[in-house]
Design a protein around this motif. Structure first.
Motif, PDB file in Angstrom:
ATOM      1  N   LYS A 145      39.847  80.898 -22.853  1.00  0.00           N
ATOM      2  CA  LYS A 145      38.499  80.724 -22.311  1.00  0.00           C
ATOM      3  C   LYS A 145      38.503  80.107 -20.919  1.00  0.00           C
ATOM      4  N   GLN A 146      39.303  79.045 -20.750  1.00  0.00           N
ATOM      5  CA  GLN A 146      39.309  78.417 -19.429  1.00  0.00           C
ATOM      6  C   GLN A 146      40.725  78.412 -18.880  1.00  0.00           C
ATOM      7  N   ILE A 147      41.083  79.472 -18.217  1.00  0.00           N
ATOM      8  CA  ILE A 147      42.423  79.501 -17.642  1.00  0.00           C
ATOM      9  C   ILE A 147      42.290  79.585 -16.129  1.00  0.00           C
ATOM     10  N   GLU A 148      43.291  79.021 -15.472  1.00  0.00           N
ATOM     11  CA  GLU A 148      43.233  78.977 -14.009  1.00  0.00           C
ATOM     12  C   GLU A 148      43.769  80.274 -13.420  1.00  0.00           C
ATOM     13  N   ILE A 149      42.977  80.868 -12.546  1.00  0.00           N
ATOM     14  CA  ILE A 149      43.403  82.094 -11.884  1.00  0.00           C
ATOM     15  C   ILE A 149      43.849  81.734 -10.470  1.00  0.00           C
ATOM     16  N   PRO A 150      45.125  81.935 -10.129  1.00  0.00           N
ATOM     17  CA  PRO A 150      45.612  81.559  -8.793  1.00  0.00           C
ATOM     18  C   PRO A 150      44.880  82.332  -7.693  1.00  0.00           C
ATOM     19  N   ALA A 151      44.761  81.706  -6.533  1.00  0.00           N
ATOM     20  CA  ALA A 151      44.120  82.372  -5.387  1.00  0.00           C
ATOM     21  C   ALA A 151      44.922  83.616  -5.023  1.00  0.00           C
ATOM     22  N   GLY A 152      44.225  84.635  -4.586  1.00  0.00           N
ATOM     23  CA  GLY A 152      44.904  85.860  -4.160  1.00  0.00           C
ATOM     24  C   GLY A 152      45.206  86.824  -5.290  1.00  0.00           C
ATOM     25  N   THR A 153      44.777  86.475  -6.528  1.00  0.00           N
ATOM     26  CA  THR A 153      45.016  87.364  -7.673  1.00  0.00           C
ATOM     27  C   THR A 153      44.079  88.577  -7.614  1.00  0.00           C
ATOM     28  N   THR A 154      44.627  89.763  -7.855  1.00  0.00           N
ATOM     29  CA  THR A 154      43.790  90.963  -7.919  1.00  0.00           C
ATOM     30  C   THR A 154      42.919  90.883  -9.172  1.00  0.00           C
ATOM     31  N   GLN A 155      41.641  91.205  -9.022  1.00  0.00           N
ATOM     32  CA  GLN A 155      40.723  91.165 -10.170  1.00  0.00           C
ATOM     33  C   GLN A 155      40.429  92.576 -10.639  1.00  0.00           C
ATOM     34  N   LEU A 156      40.566  92.787 -11.927  1.00  0.00           N
ATOM     35  CA  LEU A 156      40.110  94.065 -12.486  1.00  0.00           C
ATOM     36  C   LEU A 156      38.634  93.880 -12.831  1.00  0.00           C
ATOM     37  N   PRO A 157      37.734  94.640 -12.201  1.00  0.00           N
ATOM     38  CA  PRO A 157      36.309  94.414 -12.444  1.00  0.00           C
ATOM     39  C   PRO A 157      35.960  94.561 -13.924  1.00  0.00           C
ATOM     40  N   CYS A 158      35.229  93.576 -14.446  1.00  0.00           N
ATOM     41  CA  CYS A 158      34.848  93.612 -15.861  1.00  0.00           C
ATOM     42  C   CYS A 158      33.783  92.575 -16.067  1.00  0.00           C
ATOM     43  N   ASN A 159      32.608  92.988 -16.453  1.00  0.00           N
ATOM     44  CA  ASN A 159      31.606  91.983 -16.798  1.00  0.00           C
ATOM     45  C   ASN A 159      31.088  92.308 -18.184  1.00  0.00           C
ATOM     46  N   GLY A 160      31.548  91.510 -19.137  1.00  0.00           N
ATOM     47  CA  GLY A 160      31.182  91.791 -20.515  1.00  0.00           C
ATOM     48  C   GLY A 160      31.944  92.962 -21.103  1.00  0.00           C
ATOM     49  N   CYS A 161      33.071  93.330 -20.485  1.00  0.00           N
ATOM     50  CA  CYS A 161      33.878  94.407 -21.058  1.00  0.00           C
ATOM     51  C   CYS A 161      34.643  93.895 -22.281  1.00  0.00           C
TER      52      CYS A 161
END
Ligand SMILES: [Zn+2]
Length: 434
Positions: free
Chosen positions: A78-94
């Protein structure tokens, strides 16, 4: 010698040499380096604000995130740290699950022939159409020309192609004079003559050894073959036993096409690991026999939609087959997802999910069929099957939750394999480097 005789002989020798070179280039060159080391993606990739099904038995994590590093799952929760510069796979409620398996496919359509020499663009489009847009990150090919399958497999594993990880059976073994009637129209006589039909246990051992040496990961037997409408020819038990024993000695699983009671019996008594179909002639296949199959730890791939689309349009034809799958499941049998796509030319998976619902299966059952059950059967649970720290980042991203409707398993938005985004549906914004 007369000059024309010398010329004729020279021409024959040159033609023969050209023919041998052609056969070598088409059939043997593609088979080199059957399994190159799997190339994992480099860098980090994240999926945020997702509903994550870690496994079929865990409750989903809502508004969760997954961090992938160098092809492996580096964090999930639930609360994990995402390092700066990480590529995001778009997903909202997926909805994210472990990558799906299709444990019954074929690369036999003409579009795959000469795969070694087809362009990456052509093959990528075909792989996306047949597998990735359906969410599959791993497939088991149960009978194809190894020159084609091994070429595709090598090009996928070396990351030249975007495709699923492929296990292959290579050429299947049939009973003597046991080529199925439905292959007669599509297969030239000279190819049918080359198809493996061992008549003795020793011949079966040889065929299995040769398949394994040529790169087969599993073995496929027709323990019951539809040689004519309404007539199944079973494989001689001694032949099946020899094939299974040789496969097992070499650490390979055996899949069987059973067709009817006799074919199921041969599969059971020879020690086959997976039924590649439900038996479509269910006569005599009752609770007692199914209980023995379950007791023997033999898994089943139902392939229900294939029966409905290729055998008969009669709606009641399927009722006893649904009952067989339901009974097998109720007895605790292991079901594995597979569609027989490639033989069946309709690639959509929605109908299979609907049919599994008619057998009384829940979304949890179907997720297990798609992920944990095949990974366990193939012995790769440590690497695949759940969304767990340290496992390969093979993920299927859906745009709706299958818990509310099994057909949502077919609503695939993106696929990640070995940490690489290998499919994004048009519903998603483009990634910078897909
Ligand atoms: Zn098949």
């Amino acid at each position: 010698m007369r000059r024309w005789v010398v010329r004729l002989l020279s021409a024959v020798v040159v033609l023969l040499a050209l023919f041998c070179a052609f056969v070598w280039v088409m059939e043997f060159y593609p088979r080199r380096v059957a399994h190159p080391p799997l190339r994992l993606a480099e860098g980090t990739l994240a999926i945020e604000h997702a509903r994550i099904y870690i496994s079929p038995s865990d409750p989903p994590i809502d508004d969760g995130s997954i961090l992938i590093r160098n092809g492996l799952i580096a964090a999930v929760g639930k609360q994990i740290e995402i390092p700066a510069g990480t590529t995001q796979l778009p997903c909202n409620g997926c909805v994210v699950t472990a990558g799906f398996w299709n444990a019954h496919v074929h690369f036999t359509e003409p579009r795959w022939s000469g795969a070694e020499f087809k362009s990456a663009a052509t093959l990528n489009a075909q792989l996306a159409d047949m597998f990735l847009s359906r969410g599959f990150t791993t497939v088991v090919d149960l009978g194809s020309n190894p020159a084609d399958t091994l070429a595709i497999r090598r090009r996928v594993e070396s990351a030249e192609l975007n495709g699923p990880f492929i296990y292959t059976a290579g050429p299947p073994l049939y009973p003597p004079h046991g080529i199925p009637f439905y292959l007669h129209d599509t297969t030239p006589t000279w190819i049918r003559a080359l198809m493996l039909q061992p008549a003795t246990p020793a011949a079966a051992q040889n065929d299995v050894r040769r398949n394994i040496a040529a790169g087969s990961d599993v073995i496929k037997l027709f323990t019951g073959s539809w040689v004519a409408h309404g007539r199944v020819l079973p494989m001689p038990l001694a032949v099946a036993k020899a094939a299974v024993e040789t496969a097992h000695l070499n650490g390979k699983l055996v899949f069987a096409h059973p067709s009817n009671l006799a074919g199921v019996r041969v599969a059971m008594e020879s020690g086959v690991d997976v039924l590649a179909h439900a038996a479509d002639d269910t006569q005599g296949i009752g609770q007692g026999l199914l209980a023995t199959i379950v007791h023997n730890n033999m898994a089943m791939i139902p392939t229900l939609k294939m029966f409905t689309t290729t055998v008969t349009p009669d709606p009641h034809y399927m009722d006893p087959i649904y009952a067989e799958v339901r009974e097998f499941h109720d007895l605790g049998g292991t079901l594995i997802f597979g569609t027989d796509v490639g033989y069946m030319t309709d690639y959509s998976t929605e109908g299979e999910f609907e049919a599994l619902g008619k057998c009384g299966l829940t979304a949890t059952d179907v997720l297990a069929m798609l992920t944990t059950n095949p990974a366990a059967k193939l012995g790769v649970s440590a690497q695949k099957g759940t969304v767990t720290l340290g496992k390969l980042a093979d993920l299927t991203v859906l745009d709706a939750d299958p818990a509310s409707d099994l057909a949502n398993f077919s609503r695939v938005d993106a696929v990640v394999r070995s940490g690489r985004v290998i499919l994004q549906s048009i519903r998603l914004p483009r990634l910078p480097h897909p």
